[in-house]
Design a protein around this motif. Structure first.
Motif, PDB file in Angstrom:
ATOM      1  N   GLN A  74       2.570   1.697  -3.369  1.00  0.00           N
ATOM      2  CA  GLN A  74       1.627   2.186  -4.382  1.00  0.00           C
ATOM      3  C   GLN A  74       1.329   3.670  -4.190  1.00  0.00           C
ATOM      4  OE1 GLN A  74      -1.489  -0.283  -6.383  1.00  0.00           O
ATOM      5  NE2 GLN A  74      -2.816   0.925  -5.036  1.00  0.00           N
ATOM      6  N   GLN A  98       0.834  -1.202   0.000  1.00  0.00           N
ATOM      7  CA  GLN A  98       0.000   0.000   0.000  1.00  0.00           C
ATOM      8  C   GLN A  98       0.875   1.260   0.000  1.00  0.00           C
ATOM      9  OE1 GLN A  98      -2.265  -1.037   3.516  1.00  0.00           O
ATOM     10  NE2 GLN A  98      -4.085  -1.551   2.286  1.00  0.00           N
ATOM     11  N   GLN A 105      -7.307  -3.558  -4.886  1.00  0.00           N
ATOM     12  CA  GLN A 105      -6.752  -2.241  -4.553  1.00  0.00           C
ATOM     13  C   GLN A 105      -5.380  -2.009  -5.177  1.00  0.00           C
ATOM     14  OE1 GLN A 105      -5.114  -1.656  -0.501  1.00  0.00           O
ATOM     15  NE2 GLN A 105      -5.773  -3.772  -0.124  1.00  0.00           N
ATOM     16  N   TYR A 164      -5.871  -8.826  -4.618  1.00  0.00           N
ATOM     17  CA  TYR A 164      -6.597  -7.668  -4.101  1.00  0.00           C
ATOM     18  C   TYR A 164      -6.774  -6.604  -5.187  1.00  0.00           C
ATOM     19  CZ  TYR A 164      -5.947  -9.645   0.521  1.00  0.00           C
ATOM     20  OH  TYR A 164      -5.976 -10.475   1.613  1.00  0.00           O
ATOM     21  N   ARG A 220      -2.474  -2.006  -8.165  1.00  0.00           N
ATOM     22  CA  ARG A 220      -2.394  -1.790  -9.608  1.00  0.00           C
ATOM     23  C   ARG A 220      -0.998  -2.144 -10.107  1.00  0.00           C
ATOM     24  NH1 ARG A 220      -6.445   1.563 -11.038  1.00  0.00           N
ATOM     25  NH2 ARG A 220      -7.458   2.670  -9.352  1.00  0.00           N
TER      26      ARG A 220
END
Length: 160
Positions: free
Chosen positions: A38, A35, A72, A70, A74
């Motif tokens: 990203q 996370q 979320q 997931y 990319r």
């Protein structure tokens, strides 16, 4: 005075290394590291995943398994403007599919794709949470509601 080597250090890589250091001794560090990475890069390029794998000693195949599981995460860059088209129940009943069709024709892309010029990325979402304004889209988290297909071109033109 700085040396040539100092000038070549990628500030994003420094931020990534800080994220890895922050989470590496916690249980289950992979998700927050991904996370954070990203957030820094806007998506998860292959060289970032390899660096995470090398520094955390988590197998690259396992990292790809998590990233592809997931929604979320990319693996490709997002356009300058992220369009989320709501197709939840209220939006579906009130013409969300027609709005989506109009956007797809206008931009010549389908769900999950980015225009060739990198200006827009189109995504279908289940619910934006603005059912009272259905049909709804959001562009860069700015909500546009009570849409008619005829209004789409004017809305898109506002985003460079």
């Amino acid at each position: 005075m700085s040396t040539a080597c100092e000038e070549l250090v990628d500030p994003k890589q420094i931020m990534l290394d800080e994220i890895i250091i922050k989470y590496r001794h916690e249980n289950g560090p992979l998700i927050p590291i991904l996370q954070g990475a990203q957030e820094v890069y806007g998506y998860l390029p292959a060289h970032v995943l390899k660096r995470i794998s090398k520094t955390t000693r988590i197998p690259l195949a396992r990292i790809y398994g998590v990233v592809t599981f997931y929604a979320q995460f990319r693996l490709t860059p997002v356009g300058r403007n992220l369009i989320n088209v709501c197709l939840g129940t209220a939006c579906h009943v009130r013409g969300g599919a027609k709005v989506l069709e109009t956007i797809e024709k206008e931009l010549k892309i389908k769900d999950g794709a980015t225009t060739e010029d990198g200006r827009y990325t189109l995504e279908i979402v289940a619910c934006i949470g603005a059912c009272g304004l259905a049909p709804v889209i959001s562009i860069n988290n700015e909500v546009h509601g009570r849409l008619l297909p005829e209004s789409i071109a004017g809305i898109l033109a506002k985003y460079e």
